[in-house]
Every structure is written in structure tokens, then in C-alpha cells.
Scaffold this motif. Structure first.
Motif, PDB file in Angstrom:
ATOM      1  N   ASP A  80       0.850  -1.193   0.000  1.00 54.18           N
ATOM      2  CA  ASP A  80       0.000   0.000   0.000  1.00 54.18           C
ATOM      3  C   ASP A  80       0.889   1.248   0.000  1.00 54.18           C
ATOM      4  O   ASP A  80       1.690   1.446   0.911  1.00 54.18           O
ATOM      5  CB  ASP A  80      -0.907  -0.010   1.233  1.00 54.18           C
ATOM      6  N   PHE A  81       0.717   2.067  -1.032  1.00 52.25           N
ATOM      7  CA  PHE A  81       1.492   3.301  -1.149  1.00 52.25           C
ATOM      8  C   PHE A  81       0.594   4.534  -1.016  1.00 52.25           C
ATOM      9  O   PHE A  81       0.974   5.613  -1.458  1.00 52.25           O
ATOM     10  CB  PHE A  81       2.218   3.343  -2.493  1.00 52.25           C
ATOM     11  N   SER A  82      -0.561   4.375  -0.417  1.00 53.22           N
ATOM     12  CA  SER A  82      -1.517   5.495  -0.348  1.00 53.22           C
ATOM     13  C   SER A  82      -0.966   6.655   0.475  1.00 53.22           C
ATOM     14  O   SER A  82      -1.148   7.824   0.120  1.00 53.22           O
ATOM     15  CB  SER A  82      -2.841   5.015   0.244  1.00 53.22           C
ATOM     16  N   GLN A  83      -0.261   6.364   1.564  1.00 49.58           N
ATOM     17  CA  GLN A  83       0.294   7.435   2.388  1.00 49.58           C
ATOM     18  C   GLN A  83       1.369   8.204   1.627  1.00 49.58           C
ATOM     19  O   GLN A  83       1.417   9.444   1.683  1.00 49.58           O
ATOM     20  CB  GLN A  83       0.878   6.853   3.673  1.00 49.58           C
ATOM     21  N   ALA A  84       2.212   7.469   0.865  1.00 52.56           N
ATOM     22  CA  ALA A  84       3.254   8.136   0.096  1.00 52.56           C
ATOM     23  C   ALA A  84       2.661   8.997  -1.018  1.00 52.56           C
ATOM     24  O   ALA A  84       3.103  10.138  -1.233  1.00 52.56           O
ATOM     25  CB  ALA A  84       4.206   7.094  -0.492  1.00 52.56           C
ATOM     26  N   THR A  85       1.653   8.490  -1.697  1.00 51.81           N
ATOM     27  CA  THR A  85       1.048   9.271  -2.782  1.00 51.81           C
ATOM     28  C   THR A  85       0.329  10.506  -2.240  1.00 51.81           C
ATOM     29  O   THR A  85       0.391  11.579  -2.851  1.00 51.81           O
ATOM     30  CB  THR A  85       0.060   8.405  -3.584  1.00 51.81           C
ATOM     31  N   GLN A  86      -0.333  10.379  -1.096  1.00 53.85           N
ATOM     32  CA  GLN A  86      -1.009  11.542  -0.510  1.00 53.85           C
ATOM     33  C   GLN A  86       0.012  12.596  -0.088  1.00 53.85           C
ATOM     34  O   GLN A  86      -0.214  13.801  -0.269  1.00 53.85           O
ATOM     35  CB  GLN A  86      -1.851  11.114   0.696  1.00 53.85           C
ATOM     36  N   THR A  87       1.143  12.160   0.439  1.00 55.75           N
ATOM     37  CA  THR A  87       2.189  13.109   0.836  1.00 55.75           C
ATOM     38  C   THR A  87       2.730  13.852  -0.378  1.00 55.75           C
ATOM     39  O   THR A  87       2.917  15.079  -0.339  1.00 55.75           O
ATOM     40  CB  THR A  87       3.327  12.368   1.547  1.00 55.75           C
ATOM     41  N   ILE A  88       2.939  13.127  -1.465  1.00 57.38           N
ATOM     42  CA  ILE A  88       3.468  13.766  -2.669  1.00 57.38           C
ATOM     43  C   ILE A  88       2.437  14.682  -3.297  1.00 57.38           C
ATOM     44  O   ILE A  88       2.766  15.786  -3.765  1.00 57.38           O
ATOM     45  CB  ILE A  88       3.936  12.684  -3.665  1.00 57.38           C
ATOM     46  N   LEU A  89       1.171  14.273  -3.312  1.00 57.71           N
ATOM     47  CA  LEU A  89       0.119  15.134  -3.866  1.00 57.71           C
ATOM     48  C   LEU A  89       0.026  16.455  -3.104  1.00 57.71           C
ATOM     49  O   LEU A  89      -0.240  17.512  -3.693  1.00 57.71           O
ATOM     50  CB  LEU A  89      -1.229  14.412  -3.825  1.00 57.71           C
ATOM     51  N   SER A  90       0.267  16.403  -1.804  1.00 59.01           N
ATOM     52  CA  SER A  90       0.190  17.635  -1.002  1.00 59.01           C
ATOM     53  C   SER A  90       1.354  18.576  -1.285  1.00 59.01           C
ATOM     54  O   SER A  90       1.271  19.774  -0.966  1.00 59.01           O
ATOM     55  CB  SER A  90       0.169  17.274   0.485  1.00 59.01           C
TER      56      SER A  90
END
Length: 219
Positions: free
Chosen positions: A24-34
């Protein structure tokens, strides 16, 4: 697997995504999107051994997570095609404040299909195609040079044979002239000897009647 996770987002809101692996990379993608600025941009973020490539344009972000071995050319080609497919969807203009994953059912399979295509048989870009064509031309040139060299060897062999035949012909002509000269001398000697024999025979006949000094015939 080169491409691992891809998504389309508006701001920090993910509209549709597809994840190829089990992690699961959801936390990493959300951090990058921010961290992506609101203006149009194109950038690559590094996280652990993974690279997050994104294109942000017109308020939408197209992001793909890839292995380091994938480089940059192939992921950004993927993002360009993903952006093109999303623009033809016809719903992007009506998404002013969309809820999360509003397009997961309609566009998620498109992301999955495109990721599978690029992971199994990525399309050849212009540079790779040009390099491939140059390699083919090089192979053809090498093959042609080898053929020319081989033909040159055959020509050299033919020239050698021609020179040998010419030398043999010259020796034959010289031998023929020598034989003709030898035969001419033999014929001359035979004629001269025949003449001497003939004169001797005539002298013997005349000497029987006129004597050896031919004085009796004169008296």
C-alpha cells in the motif's frame, strides 16, 4: 514490474487509481500530492528505491510510481498517454469539487489497462525507434561491406587467373614462333641439300659422257 501505481487526481483528491503490487502506497502518494504546486508543472520525486513522476496541468495531476530501472522517458510517455485518455473522457470539465474516487469505476480500468500495456510491451518512442533504425542500417552496411569484400576477393582471384592465362598465352606465342623458325630452317636445309644433291647428280651424268673435266664435250 516497472510501473507500480498510477492515479489521476484533482488537487489532493484522487479521482481514479490502479495499484499493481500488493504493498500500500496510499500514504506516500497523498504526501506527494500535497507537495505538488497548483501551477502547471512536471517533476520526479524520489522515495526509497521508487520514483514518483507526475504531470500537473489544468488543475489535474497525473502521477505514476515506478521502479528506478524504468528511467524517466517511459513513465512520462505513459503519463502523456494517460492525460490524453483522461481528456477524452468528457467528464473532467464538470468536476469542480469531486468526491474521492468518483471516476474509479469508469476510468480505473483504463489506468489498469494502460499500466499493463506499458509493463508488458511499452510502445517504442521516437528516439528508441531512431536508434533501432540506425542499428538496422548499420547491420545492412556491415553486411554489404562483407559482400563487397567477398566479391573483391573473387575479383582478385579472377584477375590472378586472367594474368596466369595471359602469361600462358604469351609463352605459347613465343613457343609457336620458335617452332616456326625451327621448321623454316629445317625446310631451308632440306631444299639446299636437295639442290646440292641434284647438281651432283647432273654433274655425274654429264661427266660420264664428257669426262670428269667436261673437256671431251668441248672438243
Amino acid at each position: 514490474m516497472s510501473l507500480i501505481h498510477a492515479l489521476v487526481a484533482k488537487g489532493n483528491t484522487i479521482l481514479a487509481e490502479h495499484q499493481g503490487g500488493s504493498r500500500d502506497f496510499s500514504q506516500a502518494t497523498q504526501t506527494i500530492l500535497s507537495k505538488i504546486p497548483p501551477n502547471n508543472s512536471k517533476l520526479t520525486y524520489v522515495w526509497e528505491q521508487y520514483l514518483f513522476h507526475y504531470v500537473s496541468e489544468g488543475g489535474y495531476t497525473y502521477l505514476v510510481m515506478a521502479d528506478d530501472s524504468a528511467g524517466r522517458r517511459m513513465p512520462f510517455t505513459f503519463l502523456a498517454e494517460l492525460q490524453q485518455k483522461f481528456s477524452t473522457l468528457g467528464q473532467s470539465s464538470s468536476l469542480s469539487d469531486p468526491p474521492a474516487y468518483v471516476l474509479q469505476g469508469s476510468f480505473g480500468p483504463t489506468i489498469a489497462q494502460l499500466m499493463n500495456q506499458y509493463n508488458t510491451a511499452p510502445p517504442t518512442d521516437e528516439l528508441t525507434r531512431a536508434q533501432s533504425e540506425l542499428a538496422q542500417v548499420k547491420d545492412i552496411m556491415v553486411q554489404n561491406v562483407e559482400q563487397i569484400l567477398s566479391r573483391g576477393e573473387r575479383i582478385e582471384l579472377l584477375v590472378d587467373k586472367t594474368d596466369s592465362m595471359a602469361s600462358q598465352a604469351t609463352a605459347f606465342r613465343r613457343g609457336a614462333r620458335t617452332v616456326r623458325r625451327s621448321m623454316w630452317w629445317k625446310n631451308t636445309k632440306i631444299v639446299a641439300l636437295s639442290g646440292v644433291v641434284g647438281l651432283t647428280f647432273v654433274w655425274v651424268l654429264v661427266a660420264q659422257f664428257c669426262g670428269a673435266g667436261l673437256n671431251h664435250c668441248g672438243s
